[in-house]
Design a protein around this motif. Structure first.
Motif, PDB file in Angstrom:
ATOM      1  N   UNK A 155      30.474  33.364  41.273  1.00 35.39           N
ATOM      2  CA  UNK A 155      29.765  34.609  41.613  1.00 35.39           C
ATOM      3  C   UNK A 155      30.303  35.779  40.788  1.00 35.39           C
ATOM      4  N   UNK A 156      31.615  35.785  40.558  1.00 34.98           N
ATOM      5  CA  UNK A 156      32.209  36.858  39.761  1.00 34.98           C
ATOM      6  C   UNK A 156      31.656  36.841  38.340  1.00 34.98           C
TER       7      UNK A 156
ATOM      8  N   UNK B 107      41.031  39.122  35.789  1.00 37.91           N
ATOM      9  CA  UNK B 107      41.069  38.731  34.379  1.00 37.91           C
ATOM     10  C   UNK B 107      39.729  39.008  33.703  1.00 37.91           C
ATOM     11  N   UNK B 108      38.638  38.743  34.405  1.00 38.89           N
ATOM     12  CA  UNK B 108      37.317  38.997  33.833  1.00 38.89           C
ATOM     13  C   UNK B 108      37.125  40.484  33.554  1.00 38.89           C
ATOM     14  N   UNK B 109      37.565  41.316  34.472  1.00 40.83           N
ATOM     15  CA  UNK B 109      37.418  42.752  34.242  1.00 40.83           C
ATOM     16  C   UNK B 109      38.238  43.205  33.043  1.00 40.83           C
TER      17      UNK B 109
ATOM     18  N   UNK C 152      40.037  32.899  42.714  1.00 44.81           N
ATOM     19  CA  UNK C 152      38.976  33.877  42.440  1.00 44.81           C
ATOM     20  C   UNK C 152      39.436  35.321  42.313  1.00 44.81           C
ATOM     21  N   UNK C 153      40.434  35.737  43.069  1.00 49.78           N
ATOM     22  CA  UNK C 153      40.892  37.122  42.945  1.00 49.78           C
ATOM     23  C   UNK C 153      41.516  37.358  41.573  1.00 49.78           C
ATOM     24  N   UNK C 154      42.361  36.426  41.162  1.00 48.80           N
ATOM     25  CA  UNK C 154      42.970  36.535  39.839  1.00 48.80           C
ATOM     26  C   UNK C 154      41.904  36.439  38.753  1.00 48.80           C
ATOM     27  N   UNK C 155      40.930  35.545  38.975  1.00 50.68           N
ATOM     28  CA  UNK C 155      39.854  35.387  37.989  1.00 50.68           C
ATOM     29  C   UNK C 155      39.076  36.681  37.828  1.00 50.68           C
TER      30      UNK C 155
END
Length: 292
Positions: A127-128, A91-93, A85-88
């Motif tokens: 959630x991200x 990447x999303x940002x 999730x942190x990497x995701x």
């Protein structure tokens, strides 16, 4: 504006697609915009949503490159590592700086665990997506996959979920349950949407017609309404069972048979996709598909 809500490109020289092996026959080659353009032109389709074909950054980057050179790609559903999730989130940002980056998909049907979606680690990743206004496309090939959609919808009420290919109803077998009941449970949640796509490859590849698709599309319309349902050509997978223009023509016949209002037809053929994937520009009122 008529929008195809589900379409793929792949380049075998640029990206690894583990599932795309030579035994896939006519689709085991590179497909890019030059291959699709004549089909969209013939069918009067204005734009398309490009959907991921591999669980990799390379595939997402390739799709965005295509969108840079071909403006008919109106949105891209890419990939990030939701189990990290942190990497995701990082990447999303990065990806969401491009307004065409509309959502995420993971090839859950290629995962050996049919309960892949139930991993606790996915909660933060999904959630991200919701926090950033992005969608999550669900590849529900097995009934078990579709069973998970209500849980996701309830746990993430701010996340727009999209069931790809109506969760592959058992058209070839003329089956009904448990698919119909599971789809109804998913549709009970207002944040769940679905695509009328990929039905040709769920039917008999050589003989299917609009009549085979109609009961399944009619059920989906009763559950979701036109405001949560969208057309997708699923090209070039559709090459395996008739190709783009047969999918377009037979879907048009289904919509004709079901006597959709002009407004509902416009929703299925573009308006819903524009809303779900946040594509600028209203759908053309009363858009009517013409035979290709």
């Amino acid at each position: 504006m008529i929008i195809d809500a589900h379409q793929h490109f792949w380049n075998l020289d640029r990206v690894a697609y583990p599932w795309l092996t030579p035994d896939q026959g006519p689709i085991h080659r590179t497909f890019e915009e030059g291959d699709l353009r004549p089909h969209l032109d013939a069918c009067g389709v204005d734009g398309t949503v490009l959907v991921q074909s591999a669980d990799s950054y390379a595939d997402t980057d390739f799709m965005l490159e295509v969108a840079d050179r071909w403006p008919r790609v109106r949105a891209v559903v890419g990939w990030v590592p939701l189990t990290r999730p942190d990497e995701a989130a990082e990447a999303l940002d990065r990806y969401r700086r491009d307004p065409r980056y509309a959502g995420v998909r993971h090839l859950i049907h290629e995962e050996p665990d049919p309960d892949w979606l139930l991993q606790p680690v996915l909660r933060d990743g999904l959630d991200a997506l919701a926090e950033r206004g992005l969608t999550f496309d669900v590849v529900a090939v097995l009934p078990r996959h579709l069973e998970h959609v209500p849980m996701l919808a309830e746990r993430h009420p701010g996340l727009r979920l999209v069931i790809d290919h109506l969760a592959k109803p058992p058209i070839a077998e003329r089956g009904w349950r448990p698919w119909a009941d599971l789809l109804a449970r998913a549709a009970a949640f207002p944040n769940v949407h679905a695509k009328v796509s990929g039905l040709n490859t769920a039917a008999d590849h050589g003989t299917w017609t609009a009549a085979d698709l109609r009961p399944y599309v009619e059920h989906a319309l009763e559950l979701f309404g036109a405001e949560r349902l969208m057309f997708g050509g699923d090209w070039p997978i559709s090459v395996l069972a008739g190709g783009y223009r047969k999918v377009w023509n037979e879907t048009a016949k289904v919509l004709d048979d079901l006597a959709l209002t002009p407004g509902d037809r416009a929703r299925v053929l573009g308006g819903t996709a524009a809303d779900v994937y946040r594509i600028p520009g209203p759908a053309r009122p009363g858009a009517v598909p013409t035979p290709a």
